[in-house]
Design a protein around this motif. Structure first.
Motif, PDB file in Angstrom:
ATOM      1  N   SER A  72       0.844  -1.201   0.000  1.00 47.10           N
ATOM      2  CA  SER A  72       0.000   0.000   0.000  1.00 47.10           C
ATOM      3  C   SER A  72       0.877   1.249   0.000  1.00 47.10           C
ATOM      4  CB  SER A  72      -0.859  -0.037   1.265  1.00 47.10           C
ATOM      5  OG  SER A  72      -1.351   1.237   1.585  1.00 47.10           O
ATOM      6  N   ILE A  73       0.269   2.365  -0.416  1.00 51.98           N
ATOM      7  CA  ILE A  73       0.945   3.668  -0.254  1.00 51.98           C
ATOM      8  C   ILE A  73       1.197   3.978   1.213  1.00 51.98           C
ATOM      9  CG2 ILE A  73       0.126   4.745  -2.391  1.00 51.98           C
ATOM     10  CD1 ILE A  73      -2.035   6.137  -0.434  1.00 51.98           C
ATOM     11  N   TYR A 101      -0.369  -0.114  10.294  1.00 55.16           N
ATOM     12  CA  TYR A 101      -0.654  -0.737   8.989  1.00 55.16           C
ATOM     13  C   TYR A 101       0.534  -0.519   8.032  1.00 55.16           C
ATOM     14  CZ  TYR A 101      -3.075  -1.131   4.432  1.00 55.16           C
ATOM     15  OH  TYR A 101      -3.456  -1.442   3.141  1.00 55.16           O
ATOM     16  N   PRO A 154      -2.830   2.339  -4.256  1.00 55.66           N
ATOM     17  CA  PRO A 154      -3.366   3.601  -3.716  1.00 55.66           C
ATOM     18  C   PRO A 154      -4.725   3.289  -3.071  1.00 55.66           C
ATOM     19  CG  PRO A 154      -3.082   3.657  -6.133  1.00 55.66           C
ATOM     20  CD  PRO A 154      -2.949   2.220  -5.701  1.00 55.66           C
ATOM     21  N   GLY A 186     -10.322   1.840   6.125  1.00 60.32           N
ATOM     22  CA  GLY A 186      -9.218   2.574   5.504  1.00 60.32           C
ATOM     23  C   GLY A 186      -9.383   4.084   5.612  1.00 60.32           C
ATOM     24  N   TRP A 201       0.878  10.505   4.033  1.00 56.10           N
ATOM     25  CA  TRP A 201       1.003   9.750   2.783  1.00 56.10           C
ATOM     26  C   TRP A 201       1.256  10.687   1.605  1.00 56.10           C
ATOM     27  CZ3 TRP A 201      -3.883   6.104   3.412  1.00 56.10           C
ATOM     28  CH2 TRP A 201      -3.594   5.152   4.399  1.00 56.10           C
TER      29      TRP A 201
HETATM   30  C1  AKB Z   1      -6.263   2.524   3.665  1.00 51.60           C
HETATM   31  O1  AKB Z   1      -6.746   3.657   3.528  1.00 51.60           O
HETATM   32  O2  AKB Z   1      -5.876   2.062   4.744  1.00 51.60           O
HETATM   33  C2  AKB Z   1      -6.095   1.665   2.432  1.00 51.60           C
HETATM   34  C3  AKB Z   1      -4.761   1.834   1.829  1.00 51.60           C
HETATM   35  C4  AKB Z   1      -4.371   3.115   1.208  1.00 51.60           C
HETATM   36  O3  AKB Z   1      -3.989   0.909   1.813  1.00 51.60           O
HETATM   37  N1  AKB Z   1      -7.117   1.971   1.483  1.00 51.60           N
END
Ligand code: AKB
Length: 321
Positions: free
Chosen positions: A117-118, A142, A170, A182, A278
């Motif tokens: 993930s980003i 995460y 993303p 998320g 992010w």
């Molecule tokens: C989140 O918002 O946690 C996910 C992700 C960007 O990995 N959608």
């Protein structure tokens, strides 16, 4: 003959990816698994079994009995939920990946897919056009688990030859299922509010840019990566992947072109700090060069498609059908 096991198939990505895998390999060759038996009804096109990925004996038995050749391991606690119970998120996200990687080594499985993930990026990462290789320093549990997971994937590829492939997704936006937990999920909820003619209460600031992707592009990217020849997959941690970037204000304006009376208010909560850590946008040139990645959707194309299709999946509460 490939036999595909999807772990966490009942989630936002899993429900659409499993259908695409069944289309490619045939429903009999795909076993969808989820912790909740209630997910079963969504998988009449393939096989289904309940599975707790933390039960490594059950996982091993299933893989051996069914002669599984590929695992798509999608089960994870996402960014916002992870902050509410960090040790549980770490335990689930990390241990389950290690079970799958060990099993792949032991049973000599053909391929493993694991989403990153980003969220691997953090406040010290370059914010615009974030490069494939740069400072990460994620500050959510995460993100930390995804970064550590990437290192483990590369390690198992280098040391044990496990053909593990991964994408740094993303925020994923789809209309066929609901996301869970998320930070980017506002961009799914907003469409539900628009078709219900309700005001949307946004938990991010109006100018909070994030990288996002429409689900058909995410499915295409995943299948393209998994179908690429082994030697084309040169990055074994995880590939940067980009579709579009927008702010809450921009998605609101895109929806307003179709729903002129739609209203929004902005009340940022704890998820704002996650979003702020992010990137705004992602450089995915390595995915384009190595296995020909090319997205199809921009914001307005996605909005048009979602508003056309969402009501048949989730009828708005105040509409009689
Ligand atoms: C989140 O918002 O946690 C996910 C992700 C960007 O990995 N959608």
């Amino acid at each position: 003959m490939e036999k595909i096991l999807v772990i966490g198939a009942g989630g936002q990505l899993g429900s659409e990816l499993t259908q695409a895998l069944a289309n490619q390999f045939g429903g009999e060759q795909v076993i969808a698994t989820d912790l909740r038996d209630s997910a079963r009804s969504a998988f009449d096109f393939c096989r289904f079994q309940t599975l707790d990925v933390m039960n490594k004996e059950a996982l091993r038995d299933l893989v051996k009995e069914e002669k599984v050749t590929q695992i798509y391991h999608l089960a994870a606690v996402l960014s916002a939920t992870g902050e509410k119970n960090p040790l549980f998120a770490w335990h689930l996200n990390m241990d389950s990946l290690l079970y799958v990687l060990e099993l792949a080594k032991e049973q000599k499985l053909d391929k493993i897919y694991w989403p990153s993930s980003i969220a691997v990026f953090g406040p010290n990462t370059p914010k615009f056009n974030t490069p494939q290789f740069c400072v990460k320093e994620p500050n959510t549990v995460y993100g930390i688990s995804k970064q550590a997971g990437e290192r483990w994937c590369e390690y198992y590829f280098e040391k044990h030859g496990v053909d593990v492939r991964s994408l740094r997704y993303p925020g994923l936006i789809g209309y066929k299922s609901l996301p869970g937990g998320g930070t980017t999920d506002y961009a799914v909820d907003i469409y539900h509010k628009a078709i219900a003619n309700e005001k949307f209460n946004c938990f991010l600031r109006e100018d909070s840019y994030l990288p996002m992707m429409y689900m058909p592009d995410a499915i295409k990217a995943t299948l393209d990566l998994m179908n690429a020849p082994r030697e084309s997959v040169k990055i074994r941690s995880s590939y940067n992947l980009a579709g579009m970037s927008f702010s809450p204000k921009e998605i609101f304006e895109s929806i307003k072109k179709h729903v002129p009376d739609f209203q929004i208010e902005f009340n940022p909560d704890f998820r704002q700090a996650i979003a702020d850590s992010w990137p705004d946008s992602i450089d995915d040139s390595r995915a384009r060069e190595d296995w020909g990645w090319q997205p199809d959707y921009d914001l307005d194309g996605m909005t048009t498609d979602i508003l056309k299709n969402l009501p048949s999946y989730f009828p708005p509460k105040n509409t009689l059908i």
